[in-house]
Design a protein around this motif. Structure first.
Motif, PDB file in Angstrom:
ATOM      1  N   GLY A 286       0.820  -1.207   0.000  1.00  0.00           N
ATOM      2  CA  GLY A 286       0.000   0.000   0.000  1.00  0.00           C
ATOM      3  C   GLY A 286       0.852   1.255   0.000  1.00  0.00           C
ATOM      4  O   GLY A 286       0.571   2.221  -0.713  1.00  0.00           O
ATOM      5  N   ASP A 287       1.921   1.248   0.808  1.00  0.00           N
ATOM      6  CA  ASP A 287       2.834   2.393   0.837  1.00  0.00           C
ATOM      7  C   ASP A 287       3.497   2.594  -0.521  1.00  0.00           C
ATOM      8  O   ASP A 287       3.648   3.735  -0.997  1.00  0.00           O
ATOM      9  CB  ASP A 287       3.912   2.181   1.902  1.00  0.00           C
ATOM     10  N   LEU A 288       3.907   1.504  -1.154  1.00  0.00           N
ATOM     11  CA  LEU A 288       4.559   1.609  -2.455  1.00  0.00           C
ATOM     12  C   LEU A 288       3.626   2.213  -3.501  1.00  0.00           C
ATOM     13  O   LEU A 288       4.068   2.989  -4.367  1.00  0.00           O
ATOM     14  CB  LEU A 288       5.031   0.224  -2.925  1.00  0.00           C
ATOM     15  N   ASP A 289       2.352   1.876  -3.440  1.00  0.00           N
ATOM     16  CA  ASP A 289       1.392   2.427  -4.397  1.00  0.00           C
ATOM     17  C   ASP A 289       1.087   3.900  -4.123  1.00  0.00           C
ATOM     18  O   ASP A 289       0.821   4.668  -5.052  1.00  0.00           O
ATOM     19  CB  ASP A 289       0.089   1.624  -4.362  1.00  0.00           C
ATOM     20  N   ARG A 290       1.144   4.288  -2.856  1.00  0.00           N
ATOM     21  CA  ARG A 290       0.767   5.658  -2.494  1.00  0.00           C
ATOM     22  C   ARG A 290       1.899   6.657  -2.645  1.00  0.00           C
ATOM     23  O   ARG A 290       1.673   7.824  -2.950  1.00  0.00           O
ATOM     24  CB  ARG A 290       0.273   5.705  -1.040  1.00  0.00           C
ATOM     25  N   VAL A 291       3.132   6.220  -2.408  1.00  0.00           N
ATOM     26  CA  VAL A 291       4.269   7.139  -2.342  1.00  0.00           C
ATOM     27  C   VAL A 291       5.016   7.144  -3.675  1.00  0.00           C
ATOM     28  O   VAL A 291       5.427   6.098  -4.161  1.00  0.00           O
ATOM     29  CB  VAL A 291       5.231   6.746  -1.202  1.00  0.00           C
ATOM     30  N   ALA A 292       5.190   8.314  -4.246  1.00  0.00           N
ATOM     31  CA  ALA A 292       5.862   8.442  -5.541  1.00  0.00           C
ATOM     32  C   ALA A 292       7.376   8.489  -5.353  1.00  0.00           C
ATOM     33  O   ALA A 292       8.033   9.490  -5.657  1.00  0.00           O
ATOM     34  CB  ALA A 292       5.372   9.690  -6.255  1.00  0.00           C
ATOM     35  N   ARG A 293       7.932   7.415  -4.817  1.00  0.00           N
ATOM     36  CA  ARG A 293       9.381   7.311  -4.621  1.00  0.00           C
ATOM     37  C   ARG A 293       9.820   5.918  -5.041  1.00  0.00           C
ATOM     38  O   ARG A 293       9.001   4.979  -5.074  1.00  0.00           O
ATOM     39  CB  ARG A 293       9.754   7.527  -3.150  1.00  0.00           C
ATOM     40  N   PRO A 294      11.110   5.719  -5.371  1.00  0.00           N
ATOM     41  CA  PRO A 294      11.594   4.385  -5.697  1.00  0.00           C
ATOM     42  C   PRO A 294      11.319   3.396  -4.565  1.00  0.00           C
ATOM     43  O   PRO A 294      11.346   3.771  -3.382  1.00  0.00           O
ATOM     44  CB  PRO A 294      13.098   4.587  -5.909  1.00  0.00           C
ATOM     45  N   ALA A 295      11.081   2.156  -4.915  1.00  0.00           N
ATOM     46  CA  ALA A 295      10.691   1.147  -3.928  1.00  0.00           C
ATOM     47  C   ALA A 295      11.738   0.978  -2.834  1.00  0.00           C
ATOM     48  O   ALA A 295      11.391   0.812  -1.662  1.00  0.00           O
ATOM     49  CB  ALA A 295      10.435  -0.195  -4.621  1.00  0.00           C
ATOM     50  N   ASP A 296      13.032   1.032  -3.198  1.00  0.00           N
ATOM     51  CA  ASP A 296      14.054   0.803  -2.167  1.00  0.00           C
ATOM     52  C   ASP A 296      14.010   1.873  -1.083  1.00  0.00           C
ATOM     53  O   ASP A 296      14.219   1.588   0.096  1.00  0.00           O
ATOM     54  CB  ASP A 296      15.444   0.686  -2.783  1.00  0.00           C
ATOM     55  N   ALA A 297      13.706   3.122  -1.471  1.00  0.00           N
ATOM     56  CA  ALA A 297      13.612   4.197  -0.478  1.00  0.00           C
ATOM     57  C   ALA A 297      12.390   4.008   0.418  1.00  0.00           C
ATOM     58  O   ALA A 297      12.458   4.198   1.634  1.00  0.00           O
ATOM     59  CB  ALA A 297      13.541   5.547  -1.180  1.00  0.00           C
ATOM     60  N   VAL A 298      11.258   3.606  -0.182  1.00  0.00           N
ATOM     61  CA  VAL A 298      10.038   3.383   0.602  1.00  0.00           C
ATOM     62  C   VAL A 298      10.226   2.206   1.555  1.00  0.00           C
ATOM     63  O   VAL A 298       9.849   2.269   2.735  1.00  0.00           O
ATOM     64  CB  VAL A 298       8.836   3.116  -0.340  1.00  0.00           C
ATOM     65  N   VAL A 299      10.828   1.135   1.061  1.00  0.00           N
ATOM     66  CA  VAL A 299      11.053  -0.054   1.891  1.00  0.00           C
ATOM     67  C   VAL A 299      11.992   0.268   3.044  1.00  0.00           C
ATOM     68  O   VAL A 299      11.752  -0.148   4.190  1.00  0.00           O
ATOM     69  CB  VAL A 299      11.611  -1.203   1.023  1.00  0.00           C
ATOM     70  N   SER A 300      13.070   1.008   2.772  1.00  0.00           N
ATOM     71  CA  SER A 300      14.017   1.362   3.843  1.00  0.00           C
ATOM     72  C   SER A 300      13.325   2.151   4.945  1.00  0.00           C
ATOM     73  O   SER A 300      13.521   1.889   6.140  1.00  0.00           O
ATOM     74  CB  SER A 300      15.184   2.177   3.264  1.00  0.00           C
ATOM     75  N   ALA A 301      12.499   3.126   4.551  1.00  0.00           N
ATOM     76  CA  ALA A 301      11.784   3.937   5.548  1.00  0.00           C
ATOM     77  C   ALA A 301      10.801   3.072   6.332  1.00  0.00           C
ATOM     78  O   ALA A 301      10.646   3.232   7.556  1.00  0.00           O
ATOM     79  CB  ALA A 301      11.051   5.083   4.846  1.00  0.00           C
TER      80      ALA A 301
END
Length: 437
Positions: free
Chosen positions: A15-30
């Motif tokens: 859900g976060d990956l779909d909502r946040v317009a950032r590369p997946a690795d940055a979203v996953v790290s956060a």
């Protein structure tokens, strides 16, 4: 965590990956930073499932569209459990129980979807080649043109999980020493076939187990990236610029070549990346590197230091098509906001500006992690046409032991070299400008 808890965690992260317009690795790290207490095994299982879903995004979407379902994280996960992991509907129903930290129970439509998917496999004869090989529309034509009959093999290689490659930091250790340490941990290390300081690990592991990584004796760096840094061929006492340094991975490799002697400047337009680079320099024991924040590729600092450096590396921002194994979400993010043409124009401006820093007789290395000819060979040809004081140094002369997919430049592909896709051209500035002769 139970299997149901892991599924809910996957849904939260998707859900976060779909909502946040950032590369997946940055979203996953956060996401993981906010959950520091998560067990390493749960973390690893979650990442493995997430990356598998990202690598099958087009095929999962095709199946959902075929059965009239929206491509939501929950539907995507259900389709993956059925098609990718082969779980029967009854097993999936038990995990979607609605219990604490478990996914909510299946709706009637979701239950029907699982019934329709039962017995199917991920690939269907009606799928187009591009869907089957997870190739986005924006990249299909140039990649077909680039690879021709090898298109299918190369795209299939980009769907495989990436290798874990290490570069030995020769300021702190040597490769034989690190190999022995990793063998003692039963990690089955292998010397890299191409990069002289590279080590490849086939064993899946938590990076917390890598003691040499904690001490700065090794860095995580794809073998192809190591080769790009090697082509800079910087020596002790040289003056070097890494013009698009990012977080400093290639800067570190070049500093080790220089034996901590001379001066290397890591430039970038992103202050956060340069801050991470400085931290990595300290950890690696690098003393001859400094950072320089630029306002743009034409920053006044470039003009002031015209013709001052022996070596300049331009690892240009690019489409990232060569890194799809490692960043499977990148294929669904069209390059830059303005599209590929805008990115190609930016690369040309960066290369032209950075070339001003090279002194007569110096070396300019232009590199990308792209597989597209427009970003690679065509970019170099256009630069040479506009800059007659530069000429090509063929790879066969600079590094005769590397079997490249291109006769003159470094060209690495996952299918041929088992590395990320990389391109690099070595450009030499004539000792005297012909226009002034």
């Amino acid at each position: 965590m139970t299997s149901a808890n892991r599924l809910q965690a996957a849904l939260d992260l998707m859900g976060d990956l779909d909502r946040v317009a950032r590369p997946a690795d940055a979203v996953v790290s956060a996401w993981f930073r906010a959950r520091r207490k998560m067990d390493d095994r749960d973390r690893g299982a979650l990442l493995e499932r997430l990356n598998a879903i990202l690598r099958h995004r087009a095929r999962l979407g095709w199946w959902l569209e075929r059965h009239g379902r929206p491509d939501t994280p929950r539907n995507r996960l259900l389709a993956w459990l059925s098609l990718g992991e082969g779980q029967p509907p009854e097993q999936i129903r038990r995990q979607f129980s609605g219990a604490k930290f478990a996914p909510a129970p299946l709706t009637a439509q979701e239950d029907t979807l699982l019934t329709k998917l039962r017995g199917s496999t991920m690939v269907h004869p009606a799928m187009s080649q591009e869907v089957r090989l997870e190739c986005p529309d924006w990249a299909a034509e140039p990649l077909h043109r680039r690879f021709g009959d090898s298109f299918e093999a190369e795209m299939a290689a980009l769907l495989t999980p990436p290798t874990l490659d290490l570069r030995v930091n020769t300021l702190k250790a040597d490769r034989a020493e690190v190999l022995r340490a990793l063998e003692a941990q039963d990690l089955q290390p292998e010397p890299s076939g191409l990069a002289p300081q590279g080590i490849r690990l086939r064993t899946r592991l938590s990076l917390a187990r890598l003691e040499p990584l904690k001490s700065g004796a090794v860095e995580i760096q794809d073998e192809g990236s190591q080769l790009v840094a090697m082509l800079v061929e910087a020596g002790p006492g040289d003056r070097v610029v890494d013009f698009c340094a990012g977080a400093g991975g290639k800067t570190l490799a070049i500093a080790a070549q220089m034996e901590n002697k001379g001066r290397i400047i890591a430039c970038d337009v992103n202050e956060g990346r340069l801050k991470r680079a400085s931290e990595r320099f300290r950890k690696a024991g690098v003393h001859n590197a400094e950072t320089r924040l630029l306002t743009s590729e034409t920053d006044r600092w470039v003009k002031r230091h015209k013709g001052s450096f022996d070596r300049v590396l331009v690892d240009a921002p690019c489409s990232g098509t060569g890194t799809w194994r490692r960043n499977p979400d990148a294929r669904w993010r069209a390059p830059e906001e303005q599209g590929l043409d805008s990115l190609i124009a930016l690369q040309a401006r960066i290369l032209s500006s950075a070339a001003r820093l090279v002194k007569p007789g110096g070396r300019l290395v232009y590199a990308t992690c792209s597989l597209l000819p427009e970003e690679n060979e065509a970019q170099v040809d256009a630069f040479l046409a506009a800059h007659p004081d530069f000429r090509i140094l063929p790879l066969s002369e600079a590094a005769p032991g590397i079997a490249s997919a291109h006769p003159v430049h470094l060209s690495l592909t996952p299918a041929r070299h088992d590395t990320d896709g990389f391109f690099a051209a070595i450009l030499l500035r004539e000792a005297a400008d012909p226009a002034q002769a």
